[in-house]
Design a protein around this motif. Structure first.
Motif, mmCIF file in Angstrom:
data_model
loop_
_atom_site.group_PDB
_atom_site.id
_atom_site.type_symbol
_atom_site.label_atom_id
_atom_site.label_comp_id
_atom_site.label_asym_id
_atom_site.label_seq_id
_atom_site.Cartn_x
_atom_site.Cartn_y
_atom_site.Cartn_z
ATOM 1 N N ASP A 190 13.582 -21.594 -10.139
ATOM 2 C CA ASP A 190 14.566 -22.680 -10.081
ATOM 3 C C ASP A 190 15.086 -23.052 -11.462
ATOM 4 O O ASP A 190 16.300 -23.173 -11.668
ATOM 5 C CB ASP A 190 13.960 -23.915 -9.407
ATOM 6 N N ILE A 191 14.161 -23.247 -12.407
ATOM 7 C CA ILE A 191 14.607 -23.649 -13.751
ATOM 8 C C ILE A 191 15.370 -22.522 -14.433
ATOM 9 O O ILE A 191 16.315 -22.772 -15.180
ATOM 10 C CB ILE A 191 13.430 -24.155 -14.623
ATOM 11 N N THR A 192 15.014 -21.280 -14.134
ATOM 12 C CA THR A 192 15.756 -20.147 -14.690
ATOM 13 C C THR A 192 17.158 -20.115 -14.122
ATOM 14 O O THR A 192 18.134 -19.929 -14.866
ATOM 15 C CB THR A 192 15.029 -18.822 -14.390
ATOM 16 N N ARG A 193 17.278 -20.305 -12.821
ATOM 17 C CA ARG A 193 18.599 -20.314 -12.188
ATOM 18 C C ARG A 193 19.482 -21.401 -12.780
ATOM 19 O O ARG A 193 20.645 -21.160 -13.130
ATOM 20 C CB ARG A 193 18.460 -20.514 -10.675
ATOM 21 N N VAL A 194 18.927 -22.596 -12.951
ATOM 22 C CA VAL A 194 19.694 -23.722 -13.502
ATOM 23 C C VAL A 194 20.107 -23.438 -14.949
ATOM 24 O O VAL A 194 21.276 -23.616 -15.322
ATOM 25 C CB VAL A 194 18.875 -25.031 -13.406
ATOM 26 N N ASN A 195 19.166 -22.983 -15.769
ATOM 27 C CA ASN A 195 19.477 -22.751 -17.186
ATOM 28 C C ASN A 195 20.418 -21.570 -17.390
ATOM 29 O O ASN A 195 21.284 -21.620 -18.261
ATOM 30 C CB ASN A 195 18.194 -22.565 -17.990
ATOM 31 N N VAL A 196 20.253 -20.514 -16.608
ATOM 32 C CA VAL A 196 21.162 -19.378 -16.711
ATOM 33 C C VAL A 196 22.565 -19.805 -16.288
ATOM 34 O O VAL A 196 23.550 -19.485 -16.970
ATOM 35 C CB VAL A 196 20.647 -18.188 -15.859
ATOM 36 N N SER A 197 22.675 -20.542 -15.207
ATOM 37 C CA SER A 197 23.990 -21.019 -14.759
ATOM 38 C C SER A 197 24.638 -21.919 -15.802
ATOM 39 O O SER A 197 25.836 -21.798 -16.083
ATOM 40 C CB SER A 197 23.864 -21.772 -13.444
ATOM 41 N N ARG A 198 23.855 -22.802 -16.368
ATOM 42 C CA ARG A 198 24.370 -23.724 -17.384
ATOM 43 C C ARG A 198 24.838 -22.972 -18.627
ATOM 44 O O ARG A 198 25.940 -23.206 -19.135
ATOM 45 C CB ARG A 198 23.274 -24.728 -17.753
ATOM 46 N N LEU A 199 24.024 -22.056 -19.106
ATOM 47 C CA LEU A 199 24.359 -21.297 -20.307
ATOM 48 C C LEU A 199 25.601 -20.440 -20.095
ATOM 49 O O LEU A 199 26.507 -20.410 -20.944
ATOM 50 C CB LEU A 199 23.167 -20.428 -20.704
ATOM 51 N N LEU A 200 25.673 -19.769 -18.955
ATOM 52 C CA LEU A 200 26.826 -18.916 -18.690
ATOM 53 C C LEU A 200 28.089 -19.727 -18.414
ATOM 54 O O LEU A 200 29.194 -19.292 -18.762
ATOM 55 C CB LEU A 200 26.527 -17.962 -17.535
ATOM 56 N N TYR A 201 27.955 -20.892 -17.810
ATOM 57 C CA TYR A 201 29.114 -21.762 -17.598
ATOM 58 C C TYR A 201 29.711 -22.171 -18.940
ATOM 59 O O TYR A 201 30.930 -22.098 -19.137
ATOM 60 C CB TYR A 201 28.727 -22.987 -16.774
ATOM 61 N N ILE A 202 28.853 -22.597 -19.855
ATOM 62 C CA ILE A 202 29.327 -23.001 -21.184
ATOM 63 C C ILE A 202 29.958 -21.808 -21.899
ATOM 64 O O ILE A 202 31.034 -21.930 -22.499
ATOM 65 C CB ILE A 202 28.179 -23.604 -22.021
ATOM 66 N N ALA A 203 29.316 -20.649 -21.832
ATOM 67 C CA ALA A 203 29.852 -19.456 -22.500
ATOM 68 C C ALA A 203 31.193 -19.030 -21.904
ATOM 69 O O ALA A 203 32.108 -18.650 -22.636
ATOM 70 C CB ALA A 203 28.846 -18.315 -22.408
ATOM 71 N N ASP A 204 31.317 -19.107 -20.588
ATOM 72 C CA ASP A 204 32.551 -18.666 -19.941
ATOM 73 C C ASP A 204 33.689 -19.669 -20.109
ATOM 74 O O ASP A 204 34.846 -19.279 -20.285
ATOM 75 C CB ASP A 204 32.314 -18.410 -18.452
ATOM 76 N N GLU A 205 33.388 -20.942 -20.034
ATOM 77 C CA GLU A 205 34.435 -21.962 -20.078
ATOM 78 C C GLU A 205 34.863 -22.332 -21.493
ATOM 79 O O GLU A 205 36.037 -22.548 -21.741
ATOM 80 C CB GLU A 205 33.971 -23.233 -19.341
ATOM 81 N N ALA A 206 33.910 -22.450 -22.411
ATOM 82 C CA ALA A 206 34.234 -22.918 -23.750
ATOM 83 C C ALA A 206 33.812 -21.932 -24.831
ATOM 84 O O ALA A 206 33.837 -22.256 -26.009
ATOM 85 C CB ALA A 206 33.564 -24.266 -23.995
#
Length: 169
Positions: A55-71
């Motif tokens: 769960d924490i991996t899914r959340v952190n991977v999603s968060r990190l990739l969202y930031i990388a992709d968007e900004a």
């Protein structure tokens, strides 16, 4: 007295070396924002600990990739400008404080790029259980190697700077 505590001759300052040690210790403990003891516990215990890690991996991977992709592009431009400024001030204009910051931040930028790459691989491959443990362990080992090289280079450069100041004033 306050200027004695905050000495901008960084390589002769104990606070700089403490900050360097804490930076690399934290970077190797928090793998992709996940405390490494969770990985060890999930490997050892399984069950709920494994679910928590997933769960924490899914959340952190999603968060990190969202930031990388968007900004990512904007952040990269600011980071490049900041690092260029630090490197120029430090190694062309010989500002020791900027040299010290560069020797921390430049290898940490490599760690950040590796973290984004690892996050993309976890999402693409759908790592779970043992594959996830292995991927996080390899990433942690890579961060530790980068940290050891960085500390060695920083110590060497710091000793050289202190030696030059002692000899040439």
């Amino acid at each position: 007295m306050i200027f004695e505590l905050i000495d901008f001759r960084s390589f002769s300052n104990l606070w700089y070396w403490i900050a360097l040690a804490v930076t690399w210790s934290s970077a190797s403990h928090w793998v992709l924002g996940i405390p490494y003891d969770m990985v060890l516990r999930a490997r050892r215990v399984g069950g709920q600990a494994e679910t928590d890690l997933a769960d924490i991996t899914r959340v952190n991977v999603s968060r990190l990739l969202y930031i990388a992709d968007e900004a990512g592009l904007i952040l990269m431009a600011f980071w490049a400008f900041g690092m260029s400024t630090l490197l120029l001030l430090g190694f062309v204009y010989h500002v020791e404080f900027c040299q010290a910051l560069s020797l921390i931040l430049l290898p940490m930028s490599l760690v950040m790029f590796l973290s984004i790459r690892t996050a993309r691989r976890i999402r693409t491959d759908g790592d779970a259980a043992e594959a996830l443990h292995k991927r996080l362990a390899v990433h942690r080992l890579t961060v530790q190697v980068i940290g050891m090289i960085s500390i060695f280079v920083t110590a060497f450069w710091g000793m050289l700077q202190n030696f030059n100041i002692a000899i040439f004033g």
